[in-house]
Design a protein around this motif. Structure first.
Motif, PDB file in Angstrom:
ATOM      1  N   MET A 120       0.938  -1.050  -0.012  1.00 55.59           N
ATOM      2  CA  MET A 120      -0.039  -0.233   0.037  1.00 55.59           C
ATOM      3  C   MET A 120       0.698   1.186  -0.014  1.00 55.59           C
ATOM      4  O   MET A 120       1.706   1.475   1.012  1.00 55.59           O
ATOM      5  N   SER A 121       0.694   2.038  -0.968  1.00 52.09           N
ATOM      6  CA  SER A 121       1.456   3.322  -0.833  1.00 52.09           C
ATOM      7  C   SER A 121       0.942   4.193  -0.163  1.00 52.09           C
ATOM      8  O   SER A 121      -0.183   4.277   0.659  1.00 52.09           O
ATOM      9  N   ILE A 122       1.817   5.280   0.440  1.00 52.85           N
ATOM     10  CA  ILE A 122       1.728   6.275   1.507  1.00 52.85           C
ATOM     11  C   ILE A 122       1.835   7.531   0.862  1.00 52.85           C
ATOM     12  O   ILE A 122       3.237   7.849   0.350  1.00 52.85           O
ATOM     13  N   ASN A 123       1.056   8.435   1.091  1.00 52.20           N
ATOM     14  CA  ASN A 123       1.082   9.786   0.701  1.00 52.20           C
ATOM     15  C   ASN A 123       0.695  10.811   1.806  1.00 52.20           C
ATOM     16  O   ASN A 123      -0.310  10.830   2.319  1.00 52.20           O
ATOM     17  N   VAL A 124       1.682  11.729   2.054  1.00 49.01           N
ATOM     18  CA  VAL A 124       1.487  12.601   3.203  1.00 49.01           C
ATOM     19  C   VAL A 124       1.563  13.976   2.544  1.00 49.01           C
ATOM     20  O   VAL A 124       2.541  14.540   1.646  1.00 49.01           O
ATOM     21  N   ASN A 125       0.838  14.799   2.537  1.00 50.60           N
ATOM     22  CA  ASN A 125       0.466  16.279   1.899  1.00 50.60           C
ATOM     23  C   ASN A 125       0.467  17.314   2.758  1.00 50.60           C
ATOM     24  O   ASN A 125      -0.854  17.567   3.505  1.00 50.60           O
ATOM     25  N   GLN A 126       1.307  18.062   2.845  1.00 45.67           N
ATOM     26  CA  GLN A 126       1.318  19.541   3.422  1.00 45.67           C
ATOM     27  C   GLN A 126       1.192  19.353   4.897  1.00 45.67           C
ATOM     28  O   GLN A 126       0.090  19.969   5.263  1.00 45.67           O
ATOM     29  N   ILE A 127       1.464  18.386   5.538  1.00 51.34           N
ATOM     30  CA  ILE A 127       1.380  18.077   7.021  1.00 51.34           C
ATOM     31  C   ILE A 127       2.256  18.977   7.946  1.00 51.34           C
ATOM     32  O   ILE A 127       3.320  19.145   7.640  1.00 51.34           O
ATOM     33  N   SER A 128       1.490  19.762   8.809  1.00 55.20           N
ATOM     34  CA  SER A 128       2.108  20.634   9.785  1.00 55.20           C
ATOM     35  C   SER A 128       1.620  20.469  11.159  1.00 55.20           C
ATOM     36  O   SER A 128       0.256  19.889  11.142  1.00 55.20           O
ATOM     37  N   LYS A 129       2.281  20.222  12.239  1.00 56.43           N
ATOM     38  CA  LYS A 129       2.035  19.939  13.505  1.00 56.43           C
ATOM     39  C   LYS A 129       2.737  20.877  14.380  1.00 56.43           C
ATOM     40  O   LYS A 129       3.967  21.136  14.548  1.00 56.43           O
ATOM     41  N   HIS A 130       2.004  21.528  15.453  1.00 56.46           N
ATOM     42  CA  HIS A 130       2.680  22.325  16.381  1.00 56.46           C
ATOM     43  C   HIS A 130       2.215  21.857  17.767  1.00 56.46           C
ATOM     44  O   HIS A 130       1.214  21.328  18.165  1.00 56.46           O
ATOM     45  N   PHE A 131       3.006  21.989  18.744  1.00 62.65           N
ATOM     46  CA  PHE A 131       2.933  21.711  20.159  1.00 62.65           C
ATOM     47  C   PHE A 131       3.197  22.962  20.910  1.00 62.65           C
ATOM     48  O   PHE A 131       4.499  23.380  20.997  1.00 62.65           O
ATOM     49  N   GLY A 132       2.077  23.810  21.139  1.00 60.81           N
ATOM     50  CA  GLY A 132       2.152  25.116  21.606  1.00 60.81           C
ATOM     51  C   GLY A 132       3.300  25.996  20.682  1.00 60.81           C
ATOM     52  O   GLY A 132       2.651  26.187  19.534  1.00 60.81           O
ATOM     53  N   ALA A 133       4.231  26.602  21.251  1.00 62.13           N
ATOM     54  CA  ALA A 133       5.134  27.439  20.169  1.00 62.13           C
ATOM     55  C   ALA A 133       6.040  26.555  19.390  1.00 62.13           C
ATOM     56  O   ALA A 133       6.592  27.204  18.442  1.00 62.13           O
ATOM     57  N   PHE A 134       6.070  25.345  19.684  1.00 57.83           N
ATOM     58  CA  PHE A 134       7.234  24.442  18.895  1.00 57.83           C
ATOM     59  C   PHE A 134       6.543  23.966  17.862  1.00 57.83           C
ATOM     60  O   PHE A 134       5.354  23.461  17.797  1.00 57.83           O
ATOM     61  N   THR A 135       7.226  24.110  16.487  1.00 63.56           N
ATOM     62  CA  THR A 135       6.816  23.540  15.346  1.00 63.56           C
ATOM     63  C   THR A 135       7.535  22.116  15.182  1.00 63.56           C
ATOM     64  O   THR A 135       8.743  22.054  14.814  1.00 63.56           O
ATOM     65  N   ALA A 136       6.677  21.081  15.177  1.00 61.54           N
ATOM     66  CA  ALA A 136       7.318  19.818  15.126  1.00 61.54           C
ATOM     67  C   ALA A 136       7.274  19.242  13.742  1.00 61.54           C
ATOM     68  O   ALA A 136       8.064  18.683  13.126  1.00 61.54           O
ATOM     69  N   LEU A 137       6.333  19.714  12.784  1.00 62.65           N
ATOM     70  CA  LEU A 137       6.485  19.524  11.256  1.00 62.65           C
ATOM     71  C   LEU A 137       5.974  20.727  10.600  1.00 62.65           C
ATOM     72  O   LEU A 137       4.991  21.305  11.036  1.00 62.65           O
ATOM     73  N   ASP A 138       6.684  20.992   9.518  1.00 59.10           N
ATOM     74  CA  ASP A 138       6.320  22.112   8.792  1.00 59.10           C
ATOM     75  C   ASP A 138       6.321  21.871   7.505  1.00 59.10           C
ATOM     76  O   ASP A 138       7.229  21.643   6.504  1.00 59.10           O
ATOM     77  N   ASN A 139       5.035  21.856   6.883  1.00 54.24           N
ATOM     78  CA  ASN A 139       4.557  21.370   5.605  1.00 54.24           C
ATOM     79  C   ASN A 139       5.294  20.316   4.945  1.00 54.24           C
ATOM     80  O   ASN A 139       5.853  20.590   3.889  1.00 54.24           O
ATOM     81  N   ILE A 140       5.130  19.158   5.561  1.00 55.32           N
ATOM     82  CA  ILE A 140       5.794  17.716   4.890  1.00 55.32           C
ATOM     83  C   ILE A 140       4.913  17.158   3.891  1.00 55.32           C
ATOM     84  O   ILE A 140       3.803  17.149   4.122  1.00 55.32           O
ATOM     85  N   ASN A 141       5.696  17.096   2.931  1.00 56.06           N
ATOM     86  CA  ASN A 141       5.068  16.430   1.566  1.00 56.06           C
ATOM     87  C   ASN A 141       5.993  15.161   1.553  1.00 56.06           C
ATOM     88  O   ASN A 141       7.365  15.187   1.295  1.00 56.06           O
ATOM     89  N   LEU A 142       5.405  13.794   1.432  1.00 59.09           N
ATOM     90  CA  LEU A 142       6.145  12.427   1.326  1.00 59.09           C
ATOM     91  C   LEU A 142       5.327  11.628   0.543  1.00 59.09           C
ATOM     92  O   LEU A 142       4.082  11.498   0.823  1.00 59.09           O
ATOM     93  N   ASP A 143       6.119  11.118  -0.442  1.00 59.82           N
ATOM     94  CA  ASP A 143       5.372   9.787  -1.297  1.00 59.82           C
ATOM     95  C   ASP A 143       6.249   8.539  -1.148  1.00 59.82           C
ATOM     96  O   ASP A 143       7.497   8.629  -1.387  1.00 59.82           O
ATOM     97  N   ILE A 144       5.530   7.791  -0.522  1.00 58.39           N
ATOM     98  CA  ILE A 144       6.295   6.370  -0.336  1.00 58.39           C
ATOM     99  C   ILE A 144       5.502   5.309  -1.365  1.00 58.39           C
ATOM    100  O   ILE A 144       4.220   5.172  -0.982  1.00 58.39           O
TER     101      ILE A 144
END
Length: 343
Positions: A1-25
């Protein structure tokens, strides 16, 4: 099964854990998410699994959007760093657990469950321990049981969070090759998180290098090592010597083969791309051999430029080092075969 991650962002308070992640597997790949602590790799894995919600962006499995689907509906197997086995259950019951808690209409018959569990335990080469309890197993055995439990529900995607991080170096090395062989047999799309560059390079078919919540480079292990996209990847993947031609006296570097036309840039040179020879009495050698380390088939050599405290590292095969009859304090001639240049 292919995996596609499209423009994923995640913050924990003021901390940016993920910043606009694009990934195709692509389907069937064994991918390593590699990076330093706090770079976002485990957060990304948990978002793909459905164990964490992104602030923005979407996850697709085989083209189907699963962003809002709960983890139980994603057909994902998850293996944690610390096994998470049920201590009060035998090895057999741990592996059977996911099959037995399925809704009644989906549940297999007891005879089929027993056969499937024994087949899985045979696959991970531990069926002979089926009646033991987790506390009676070694760390490597517990990790393999955790993997068998994740595979029992026939996941379309297998996710592993630092799967060998709690194991000692010898067991970890054995399990790396075992996991690669197992993946080859099962061909399940798999992602594993690691901060160990050697582990990623040895096991994965694709490596994704993350830093500060962003993807720095993605590619085959050899491509990333031979052609780093930037200075961070060059430093993080493998050993490298860094020469700033504006800060160093460039004469000795130019004599070693770094072009004067490259001044104003920073050169990254792998230790195996530095060639050394014992200097003859009539040469004006700039470099002295300070020390060396025996790394089995390789010798890592520490060099110092005359008048400088900074070290330069070279590597060569053990037999070549013996042929050169090098000793501490010897003056050596140095030649740089190849460098990566970054601003």
């Amino acid at each position: 099964m292919s995996i596609n991650v499209n423009q994923i962002s995640k913050h924990f308070g003021a901390f940016t854990a993920l910043d606009n992640i694009n990934l195709d597997i692509p389907e069937g790949e064994l991918v390593a998410l590699l990076g330093p602590s706090g770079c976002g790799k485990t957060t990304l894995l948990r978002i793909i699994a459905g164990l964490e919600q992104a602030d923005r962006g979407d996850v697709f499995l085989k083209g189907d959007k699963v962003t809002d689907k709960p983890v139980k509906n994603r057909q994902i197997g998850f293996v944690f760093q610390h096994y998470a086995l049920f201590r009060h259950m035998s090895v057999f019951e741990n592996v059977a657990f996911g099959l037995r808690v399925k809704p009644r209409r989906e549940r297999l018959g007891e005879a089929i469950i027993r056969k499937k569990v024994h087949d899985l335990l045979s696959l991970v080469q531990l069926d002979w321990l089926h009646d033991r309890y987790p506390d009676q197993l070694s760390g490597g055995q517990r990790q393999r049981i955790a993997l068998a439990r994740a595979l029992a529900v026939e996941p379309s995607v297998l996710l592993l969070d630092e799967p060998f991080g709690a194991l000692d170096a010898g067991v970890r090395k054995d399990l790396r090759q075992w996991l690669r062989n197992l993946h080859h047999d099962l061909n399940v799309t798999s992602i594993f998180v690691t901060h160990d560059q050697e582990e990623a390079m040895e096991v994965a078919s694709q490596v994704v290098v993350l830093n500060h919540g962003r993807i720095e480079q993605q590619g085959a292990p050899g491509d990333i090592y031979d052609n780093p996209a930037n200075a961070f990847v060059s430093r993080f993947i493998g050993q490298t010597n860094v020469f700033d031609l504006d800060e160093h006296n460039a004469d000795w570097l130019q004599a070693a083969g770094l072009s004067a036309a490259q001044q104003g840039k920073i050169a990254h040179v792998r230790p195996h791309d530095i060639v050394i020879e014992k200097a003859t009495a009539d040469t004006d050698a700039f470099v002295t051999l300070k020390d060396w380390q025996h790394l089995g088939s390789l010798i890592r050599i520490e060099l110092v430029k005359n008048g400088s405290a900074a070290s330069v590292y070279a590597e060569m095969p053990n037999n070549q080092f013996r042929r050169l009859h090098l000793n501490r304090g010897d003056k050596v001639d140095l030649r740089i075969r190849h460098a990566h240049w970054f601003h």
